[in-house]
Scaffold this motif. Structure first.
Motif, short mmCIF file in Angstrom:
data_model
loop_
_atom_site.label_atom_id
_atom_site.label_comp_id
_atom_site.label_asym_id
_atom_site.label_seq_id
_atom_site.Cartn_x
_atom_site.Cartn_y
_atom_site.Cartn_z
N ASP A 1 -2.96 13.26 6.31
CA ASP A 1 -3.58 11.93 6.41
C ASP A 1 -3.34 11.11 5.14
OD1 ASP A 1 -4.48 12.41 8.95
OD2 ASP A 1 -6.54 12.89 8.33
N GLY A 2 -3.44 11.77 4.02
CA GLY A 2 -3.21 11.07 2.75
C GLY A 2 -1.78 10.60 2.62
N GLU A 3 -0.85 11.42 3.06
CA GLU A 3 0.56 11.03 3.00
C GLU A 3 0.85 9.84 3.92
OE1 GLU A 3 3.02 14.41 3.83
OE2 GLU A 3 2.25 15.53 2.11
N ILE A 4 0.27 9.92 5.11
CA ILE A 4 0.48 8.82 6.07
C ILE A 4 -0.12 7.53 5.52
CG2 ILE A 4 -0.20 7.96 8.35
CD1 ILE A 4 0.08 10.84 9.37
N ARG A 5 -1.33 7.64 4.98
CA ARG A 5 -1.99 6.46 4.42
C ARG A 5 -1.17 5.89 3.26
NH1 ARG A 5 -7.59 8.19 3.59
NH2 ARG A 5 -7.67 8.09 5.82
N SER B 1 6.18 -5.23 2.63
CA SER B 1 6.22 -6.41 3.51
C SER B 1 5.68 -7.64 2.80
CB SER B 1 5.42 -6.15 4.78
OG SER B 1 5.97 -5.10 5.51
N VAL B 2 4.60 -7.47 2.07
CA VAL B 2 4.01 -8.60 1.34
C VAL B 2 4.98 -9.08 0.27
CG1 VAL B 2 2.16 -9.27 -0.23
CG2 VAL B 2 1.63 -7.96 1.84
N LEU B 3 5.59 -8.16 -0.45
CA LEU B 3 6.56 -8.55 -1.48
C LEU B 3 7.77 -9.25 -0.86
CD1 LEU B 3 6.52 -5.50 -3.92
CD2 LEU B 3 5.64 -7.80 -4.32
N GLY B 4 8.23 -8.77 0.29
CA GLY B 4 9.35 -9.41 0.98
C GLY B 4 9.01 -10.83 1.41
N ALA B 5 7.81 -11.01 1.93
CA ALA B 5 7.38 -12.35 2.36
C ALA B 5 7.28 -13.29 1.17
CB ALA B 5 6.05 -12.26 3.09
N VAL B 6 6.75 -12.81 0.06
CA VAL B 6 6.65 -13.64 -1.15
C VAL B 6 8.05 -14.00 -1.65
CG1 VAL B 6 5.94 -13.63 -3.57
CG2 VAL B 6 4.38 -12.79 -1.80
N LEU C 1 2.62 1.67 1.27
CA LEU C 1 3.95 1.30 0.75
C LEU C 1 4.63 0.28 1.67
CD1 LEU C 1 5.38 4.69 -0.54
CD2 LEU C 1 4.80 2.68 -1.89
N VAL C 2 4.54 0.53 2.99
CA VAL C 2 5.16 -0.40 3.94
C VAL C 2 4.46 -1.76 3.88
CG1 VAL C 2 5.51 -0.88 6.40
CG2 VAL C 2 6.02 1.39 5.48
N ALA C 3 3.14 -1.75 3.85
CA ALA C 3 2.40 -3.02 3.78
C ALA C 3 2.70 -3.76 2.48
CB ALA C 3 0.90 -2.76 3.91
N GLY C 4 2.72 -3.05 1.39
CA GLY C 4 3.03 -3.67 0.11
C GLY C 4 4.45 -4.23 0.07
#
Length: 141
Positions: free
Chosen positions: A9-13, A23-28, A18-21
């Motif tokens: 669960d910790g690895e998945i989280r 994506s945010v960096l890519g959008a910025v 990482l994916v969410a971060g």
């Protein structure tokens, strides 16, 4: 909970963060590159000219002509087959005249354009056959 499940669960989280971060960096980054491109466009770049009624007019009659809301309301209540003179008393001189057409055999159709004072992108086109008012239409530029 088993220790292996907690670890999983910790690895998945962690991967989701990482994916969410990312994506945010890519959008910025996309946003900043767009702003950078817009800032390089010269301010005095020629703008596209709107296609006003002058491109289709055969004759400019009154360059400052414009219909008010009151004039438009009166004109729209005039029945077809009214004398041209009565319509012109309300509308006054047109902005311009379009080239004449032969829509029906034996008659020539004349069209006058009146820009609307309250909507400069729209004009009223009044149609006559001889000395008779036969209708109207709206032209959007």
């Amino acid at each position: 909970m088993t220790p292996s499940k907690t670890s999983s669960d910790g690895e998945i989280r962690e991967k989701l963060y990482l994916v969410a971060g990312g994506s945010v960096l890519g959008a910025v980054a996309l946003l900043l590159s767009g702003v950078a491109l817009l800032s390089k466009v010269p301010a005095n770049l020629p703008r596209e000219r709107s296609s006003g009624p002058t491109q289709t007019c055969a004759e400019i009659v009154q360059p400052k002509a414009a219909l008010s809301r009151e004039q438009l309301a009166k004109l729209l209540s005039v029945p077809e087959r009214t004398q041209r003179r009565k319509v012109q008393e309300i509308a006054k001189e047109p902005y311009c005249r379009l080239p004449s057409l032969n829509i029906r055999a034996g008659s020539t159709t004349a069209r006058d354009i009146y820009p609307l004072a309250f909507d400069p992108q729209t004009s009223l086109v009044i149609i006559y056959e001889g000395e008779t008012y036969v209708g109207y239409g709206f032209k959007r530029s």
